[in-house]
Design a protein around this motif. Structure first.
Motif, PDB file in Angstrom:
ATOM      1  N   MET A   1     -25.154   6.172  -4.202  1.00  0.00           N
ATOM      2  CA  MET A   1     -23.892   7.039  -4.345  1.00  0.00           C
ATOM      3  C   MET A   1     -24.526   8.413  -5.098  1.00  0.00           C
ATOM      4  N   LYS A   2     -24.072   9.479  -4.317  1.00  0.00           N
ATOM      5  CA  LYS A   2     -24.261  10.727  -5.137  1.00  0.00           C
ATOM      6  C   LYS A   2     -23.249  11.155  -5.821  1.00  0.00           C
ATOM      7  N   THR A   3     -23.794  11.684  -7.087  1.00  0.00           N
ATOM      8  CA  THR A   3     -22.782  12.385  -8.332  1.00  0.00           C
ATOM      9  C   THR A   3     -22.599  13.792  -7.807  1.00  0.00           C
ATOM     10  N   VAL A   4     -21.183  14.039  -7.846  1.00  0.00           N
ATOM     11  CA  VAL A   4     -20.974  15.357  -7.694  1.00  0.00           C
ATOM     12  C   VAL A   4     -20.039  15.935  -8.742  1.00  0.00           C
ATOM     13  N   LEU A   5     -20.273  17.213  -9.125  1.00  0.00           N
ATOM     14  CA  LEU A   5     -19.927  17.827 -10.451  1.00  0.00           C
ATOM     15  C   LEU A   5     -19.324  19.081  -9.755  1.00  0.00           C
ATOM     16  N   ILE A   6     -17.798  19.282  -9.890  1.00  0.00           N
ATOM     17  CA  ILE A   6     -17.054  20.144  -9.577  1.00  0.00           C
ATOM     18  C   ILE A   6     -16.604  21.006 -10.800  1.00  0.00           C
ATOM     19  N   THR A   7     -16.569  22.275 -10.666  1.00  0.00           N
ATOM     20  CA  THR A   7     -15.949  23.201 -11.698  1.00  0.00           C
ATOM     21  C   THR A   7     -14.525  23.662 -11.238  1.00  0.00           C
ATOM     22  N   GLY A   8     -13.663  24.033 -12.247  1.00  0.00           N
ATOM     23  CA  GLY A   8     -12.635  24.449 -11.909  1.00  0.00           C
ATOM     24  C   GLY A   8     -11.680  23.758 -11.030  1.00  0.00           C
ATOM     25  N   THR A   9     -11.288  22.710 -11.400  1.00  0.00           N
ATOM     26  CA  THR A   9     -10.386  21.589 -10.616  1.00  0.00           C
ATOM     27  C   THR A   9      -9.022  21.479 -10.660  1.00  0.00           C
ATOM     28  N   SER A  10      -8.442  22.288 -11.642  1.00  0.00           N
ATOM     29  CA  SER A  10      -7.076  22.258 -12.099  1.00  0.00           C
ATOM     30  C   SER A  10      -6.406  22.916 -11.127  1.00  0.00           C
ATOM     31  N   SER A  11      -6.816  23.611  -9.998  1.00  0.00           N
ATOM     32  CA  SER A  11      -5.717  24.245  -9.130  1.00  0.00           C
ATOM     33  C   SER A  11      -6.474  24.599  -7.864  1.00  0.00           C
ATOM     34  N   GLY A  12      -5.873  25.144  -6.805  1.00  0.00           N
ATOM     35  CA  GLY A  12      -6.456  25.944  -5.790  1.00  0.00           C
ATOM     36  C   GLY A  12      -7.677  24.975  -5.006  1.00  0.00           C
ATOM     37  N   ILE A  13      -8.526  25.811  -4.721  1.00  0.00           N
ATOM     38  CA  ILE A  13      -9.991  25.429  -3.950  1.00  0.00           C
ATOM     39  C   ILE A  13     -10.619  24.330  -4.723  1.00  0.00           C
ATOM     40  N   GLY A  14     -10.912  24.330  -6.064  1.00  0.00           N
ATOM     41  CA  GLY A  14     -11.362  23.219  -6.735  1.00  0.00           C
ATOM     42  C   GLY A  14     -10.710  21.868  -6.658  1.00  0.00           C
ATOM     43  N   ARG A  15      -9.380  22.123  -6.756  1.00  0.00           N
ATOM     44  CA  ARG A  15      -8.490  20.999  -6.806  1.00  0.00           C
ATOM     45  C   ARG A  15      -8.627  20.318  -5.342  1.00  0.00           C
ATOM     46  N   ALA A  16      -8.374  21.013  -4.456  1.00  0.00           N
ATOM     47  CA  ALA A  16      -8.560  20.457  -2.931  1.00  0.00           C
ATOM     48  C   ALA A  16      -9.886  19.654  -2.598  1.00  0.00           C
ATOM     49  N   ALA A  17     -11.096  20.522  -3.454  1.00  0.00           N
ATOM     50  CA  ALA A  17     -12.224  19.933  -2.983  1.00  0.00           C
ATOM     51  C   ALA A  17     -12.484  18.650  -3.725  1.00  0.00           C
ATOM     52  N   ALA A  18     -12.106  18.423  -4.882  1.00  0.00           N
ATOM     53  CA  ALA A  18     -12.239  17.315  -5.627  1.00  0.00           C
ATOM     54  C   ALA A  18     -11.637  16.243  -5.035  1.00  0.00           C
ATOM     55  N   ALA A  19     -10.336  16.193  -4.418  1.00  0.00           N
ATOM     56  CA  ALA A  19      -9.416  15.423  -3.979  1.00  0.00           C
ATOM     57  C   ALA A  19     -10.135  14.937  -2.504  1.00  0.00           C
ATOM     58  N   ARG A  20     -10.623  15.968  -1.838  1.00  0.00           N
ATOM     59  CA  ARG A  20     -11.054  15.623  -0.602  1.00  0.00           C
ATOM     60  C   ARG A  20     -12.411  14.667  -0.796  1.00  0.00           C
ATOM     61  N   LEU A  21     -13.406  15.112  -1.586  1.00  0.00           N
ATOM     62  CA  LEU A  21     -14.653  14.456  -1.664  1.00  0.00           C
ATOM     63  C   LEU A  21     -14.575  13.236  -2.552  1.00  0.00           C
ATOM     64  N   ALA A  22     -13.620  13.197  -3.451  1.00  0.00           N
ATOM     65  CA  ALA A  22     -13.134  11.909  -4.233  1.00  0.00           C
ATOM     66  C   ALA A  22     -12.970  10.621  -3.344  1.00  0.00           C
ATOM     67  N   ARG A  23     -12.484  10.949  -2.081  1.00  0.00           N
ATOM     68  CA  ARG A  23     -12.096   9.818  -1.257  1.00  0.00           C
ATOM     69  C   ARG A  23     -13.148   9.293  -0.333  1.00  0.00           C
ATOM     70  N   ARG A  24     -14.424   9.995  -0.270  1.00  0.00           N
ATOM     71  CA  ARG A  24     -15.327   9.617   0.271  1.00  0.00           C
ATOM     72  C   ARG A  24     -16.363   8.410  -0.436  1.00  0.00           C
ATOM     73  N   PRO A  25     -16.566   7.184   0.304  1.00  0.00           N
ATOM     74  CA  PRO A  25     -17.221   6.060  -0.589  1.00  0.00           C
ATOM     75  C   PRO A  25     -18.535   6.468  -0.836  1.00  0.00           C
ATOM     76  N   ASP A  26     -19.089   7.545  -0.413  1.00  0.00           N
ATOM     77  CA  ASP A  26     -20.637   7.649  -0.729  1.00  0.00           C
ATOM     78  C   ASP A  26     -20.737   8.708  -2.047  1.00  0.00           C
ATOM     79  N   LEU A  27     -19.686   9.104  -2.622  1.00  0.00           N
ATOM     80  CA  LEU A  27     -19.892  10.365  -3.548  1.00  0.00           C
ATOM     81  C   LEU A  27     -18.953   9.775  -4.861  1.00  0.00           C
ATOM     82  N   THR A  28     -19.678  10.029  -5.932  1.00  0.00           N
ATOM     83  CA  THR A  28     -18.865   9.816  -7.208  1.00  0.00           C
ATOM     84  C   THR A  28     -18.555  11.157  -7.803  1.00  0.00           C
ATOM     85  N   VAL A  29     -17.372  11.607  -7.690  1.00  0.00           N
ATOM     86  CA  VAL A  29     -16.987  13.035  -8.205  1.00  0.00           C
ATOM     87  C   VAL A  29     -16.339  13.008  -9.206  1.00  0.00           C
ATOM     88  N   TYR A  30     -16.818  13.850  -9.949  1.00  0.00           N
ATOM     89  CA  TYR A  30     -16.533  14.590 -11.497  1.00  0.00           C
ATOM     90  C   TYR A  30     -15.814  15.683 -11.492  1.00  0.00           C
TER      91      TYR A  30
END
Length: 272
Positions: A1-30
């Protein structure tokens, strides 16, 4: 599993990206934010929470160190944190401009520096920098914001060439108008002197921004950008640039084809 660090996830694009990527079984999203209370609901998507302020050295160092302690390295960094500080060049508050650069440019650059040693040791990695169509063209009233995104473009282009020998890929995502809180924040920061020489321009820019962000043919949802970020993160051979929305592609290519004076003329009509 790949680890993904996303900045600025409290709203907007960052939040949408975190939610989408976190649902993938091959990624561990921070998912990160200055205060994790603002992103607690993202835990339901499977994302991990970390406090991270991209304007604070200790905060950035601690976040990267924690992921490396758990996983060995950050495999993917999505530099999303950013905002728009608008206003005429002459009248803009230069301290506010500095704060914008601390987030949009220097925070992005420093966090990149912190994750690269681990990526090089692993012989792989991916960095996705969220820029803007505003890193390829300029509208009046937004010079300092555009300057921060032009800086992101230059840093990304240099970085891509520097780190490729280590198995690290760098992509830029360039959204057009996206229906987030960005337009409202940018509009609030215009703040020109109501009796000053730029009051007409400021009023025209404010009207144009309000109208454009309200137009579904011009402005897309954050998830449209999140889908593109997912492609940049997971593609075998990611593109160097991804422009998001048809309107943004049309504007970027129009600016490139027409040159500066013709594009200025178009802006004079739009912001008169």
């Amino acid at each position: 599993m790949k680890t993904v660090l996303i900045t600025g996830t409290s709203s907007g694009i960052g939040r949408a990206a975190a939610a989408r990527l976190a649902r993938r079984p091959d990624l561990t999203v921070y998912a990160t934010a200055r205060k994790t209370a603002a992103i607690e609901d993202l835990a339901a998507t499977g994302a991990q929470m970390l406090p991270l302020d991209v304007t604070d050295e200790a905060s950035m160092t601690a976040a990267v160190a924690e992921i490396e302690r758990r996983h060995g390295q950050v495999d993917v960094l999505v530099n999303n944190a950013g905002y728009g500080e608008y206003g005429p060049i002459e009248e803009a508050d230069i301290d506010r401009v500095r704060r914008q650069f601390e987030t949009n440019v220097f925070g992005l650059a420093r966090l990149t520096q912190l994750v690269l040693p681990g990526m090089r040791r692993a012989g792989r990695g991916r960095i996705v920098n969220i820029s803007s169509m505003g890193g390829r063209l300029v509208f009046p009233g937004g010079g300092y914001y555009h300057a921060s995104k032009y800086a992101v473009e230059a840093i990304s282009d240099a970085l891509r060439q520097e780190v490729r020998p280590f198995g690290i890929e760098v992509s830029i995502v360039e959204p057009g108008l996206i229906r987030t809180g960005f337009g409202a924040v940018a509009g609030e920061s215009l703040g020109a002197n109501p009796s000053g020489p730029y009051r007409g321009l400021v009023a025209a820019v404010d009207r144009a921004m309000t109208k454009s962000y309200a137009n579904p043919a011009l402005a897309a949802t954050p998830d449209a950008v999140a889908k593109v970020i997912e492609r940049a993160v997971t593609a075998r051979r990611p593109h160097t640039r991804y422009i998001v929305t048809g309107a943004a592609r049309a504007l970027v290519h129009t600016r490139r084809l027409l040159g500066g004076r013709a594009f200025d003329a178009i802006n004079r009509v739009q912001f008169r």
